[in-house]
Motif scaffolding. Structure first.
Motif, PDB file in Angstrom:
ATOM      1  N   ASP A   1       0.835  -1.194   0.000  1.00  0.00           N
ATOM      2  CA  ASP A   1       0.000   0.000   0.000  1.00  0.00           C
ATOM      3  C   ASP A   1       0.873   1.249   0.000  1.00  0.00           C
ATOM      4  OD1 ASP A   1      -2.805  -1.099   0.373  1.00  0.00           O
ATOM      5  OD2 ASP A   1      -1.803  -2.009   2.093  1.00  0.00           O
TER       6      ASP A   1
ATOM      7  N   LYS B   1     -13.241   2.561   3.109  1.00  0.00           N
ATOM      8  CA  LYS B   1     -14.622   2.846   2.701  1.00  0.00           C
ATOM      9  C   LYS B   1     -15.075   1.959   1.543  1.00  0.00           C
ATOM     10  CE  LYS B   1     -14.967   7.633   4.303  1.00  0.00           C
ATOM     11  NZ  LYS B   1     -15.092   9.059   3.910  1.00  0.00           N
ATOM     12  N   ARG B   2     -14.112   1.623   0.664  1.00  0.00           N
ATOM     13  CA  ARG B   2     -14.447   0.742  -0.459  1.00  0.00           C
ATOM     14  C   ARG B   2     -14.695  -0.686   0.005  1.00  0.00           C
ATOM     15  NH1 ARG B   2      -9.904   3.150  -2.916  1.00  0.00           N
ATOM     16  NH2 ARG B   2      -8.810   1.141  -2.828  1.00  0.00           N
ATOM     17  N   GLY B   3     -14.153  -0.987   1.202  1.00  0.00           N
ATOM     18  CA  GLY B   3     -14.325  -2.329   1.750  1.00  0.00           C
ATOM     19  C   GLY B   3     -13.370  -3.319   1.122  1.00  0.00           C
TER      20      GLY B   3
ATOM     21  N   SER C   1      -9.903   5.875   1.896  1.00  0.00           N
ATOM     22  CA  SER C   1     -10.623   5.483   0.679  1.00  0.00           C
ATOM     23  C   SER C   1     -10.720   3.970   0.563  1.00  0.00           C
ATOM     24  CB  SER C   1      -9.906   6.063  -0.547  1.00  0.00           C
ATOM     25  OG  SER C   1     -10.491   5.613  -1.741  1.00  0.00           O
ATOM     26  N   LYS C   2      -9.630   3.277   0.864  1.00  0.00           N
ATOM     27  CA  LYS C   2      -9.625   1.811   0.756  1.00  0.00           C
ATOM     28  C   LYS C   2     -10.549   1.187   1.797  1.00  0.00           C
ATOM     29  CE  LYS C   2      -6.580  -2.158   0.207  1.00  0.00           C
ATOM     30  NZ  LYS C   2      -5.176  -2.652   0.115  1.00  0.00           N
TER      31      LYS C   2
ATOM     32  N   TYR D   1      -5.512   7.680   1.031  1.00  0.00           N
ATOM     33  CA  TYR D   1      -5.581   6.364   0.400  1.00  0.00           C
ATOM     34  C   TYR D   1      -6.175   5.338   1.370  1.00  0.00           C
ATOM     35  CZ  TYR D   1      -3.976   1.728  -0.931  1.00  0.00           C
ATOM     36  OH  TYR D   1      -3.922   0.378  -1.201  1.00  0.00           O
TER      37      TYR D   1
END
Length: 291
Positions: free
Chosen positions: A241, A289-291, A286-287, A283
């Protein structure tokens, strides 16, 4: 959303702790609470055959340590971690990094895995020395575990090589060809979420290494498309990441030197004026929240 930032139990340097403090600042700007916790409280442990966690109420963990056991238990308890245990372990062991990157059409130095000795009084075998010498002089000897340019040696002749081999024989280590065209300089590239966010040229001071911590200097560097492609592909293969990738100036093209999953970014932010912590914090959120 709430997270934790775990740092090493023993490291107290300002440069080391800078990463965690900056990440906390950027998370808070984004409305996310993030506590900095030293890895000295046995945050997870095994009790009655099960992993027990004192930090299970958190939504994620930014892991600035390299203690693989705590990180592995975190992952097994289903907490999202940045980076993952596998990614950090692959980068922590330099030889394992090269093995993971090999056979992927990436430019790597010619490398031999050191032969581990288990007895201090054993002498290095002539056949082993002869094989290593095929890399040519001077050549690089690295211990597999180490950072900040430490445990990296340059052998200019057989006498120096034998001395270094004797010193490291009971520790995991490796041998590499020396990239003369990159003497005392390399490029540190920071990658966040498979995206290159910038580069920094590092120059050593009276030393073959380029590490700033050893007295070197730094300046912003305009990356070539080839360097960017190498950096992104490296991060993808290692499933990172976040990372710092060190690129050498090969005679004809760039060559990967090392990959650091926990790369310090104090000098990088100061030199390039790029807000690394902001990029990484955004980042991560965001990751999640995207699951």
């Amino acid at each position: 959303m709430k997270g934790i930032i775990i740092v090493n139990a023993y490291s107290e340097s300002e440069e080391y702790l800078y990463q965690a403090k900056r990440m906390k600042e950027e998370f808070e700007k984004l409305g996310v609470e993030a506590d900095i916790i030293k890895n000295n409280r046995f945050l997870l442990y095994i009790k009655e055959g099960k992993i027990v966690s004192d930090i299970s109420e958190n939504d994620f963990c930014v892991y600035w340590d390299k203690d693989k056991y705590i990180l592995s238990m975190l992952e097994k308890s289903k907490m999202p971690t940045f980076n993952s245990a596998a990614a950090i372990m692959n980068c922590d062991d330099k030889m394992q990094t090269y093995i993971a990157l090999a056979d992927n059409s990436l430019p790597l130095p010619n490398t031999l895995a050191g032969l581990l000795c288990y007895t201090e009084n054993e002498e290095i075998k002539e056949e082993t020395i002869n094989t290593v010498e095929k890399l040519g002089y001077p050549l690089i000897v690295k211990e597999s575990y180490g950072s900040l340019g430490q445990e990296v040696f340059l052998a200019k002749n057989r006498k120096e090589l034998i001395g270094i081999m004797t010193k490291v024989k009971c520790s995991p280590h490796l041998f590499q060809e020396y990239i003369e065209s990159s003497y005392s300089r390399d490029v540190r590239i920071i990658v966040v979420g498979k995206k290159v966010i910038g580069g920094m040229l590092r120059k050593g001071k009276n030393d073959f290494r380029s590490n700033i911590g050893s007295g070197g200097s730094a300046q912003p560097f305009e990356l070539s498309d080839e360097m960017k492609e190498i950096a992104i592909r490296t991060a993808e293969i290692l499933n990172l990441d976040y990372c710092g990738i060190d690129i050498l100036f090969g005679k004809y093209s760039p060559i990967i030197c090392e990959v650091n999953s926990n790369a310090f970014f104090y000098e990088f932010e100061k030199t390039t004026k790029i807000n690394v912590a902001k990029e990484y914090a955004e980042y991560i959120i965001s990751k999640i929240k995207r699951g």
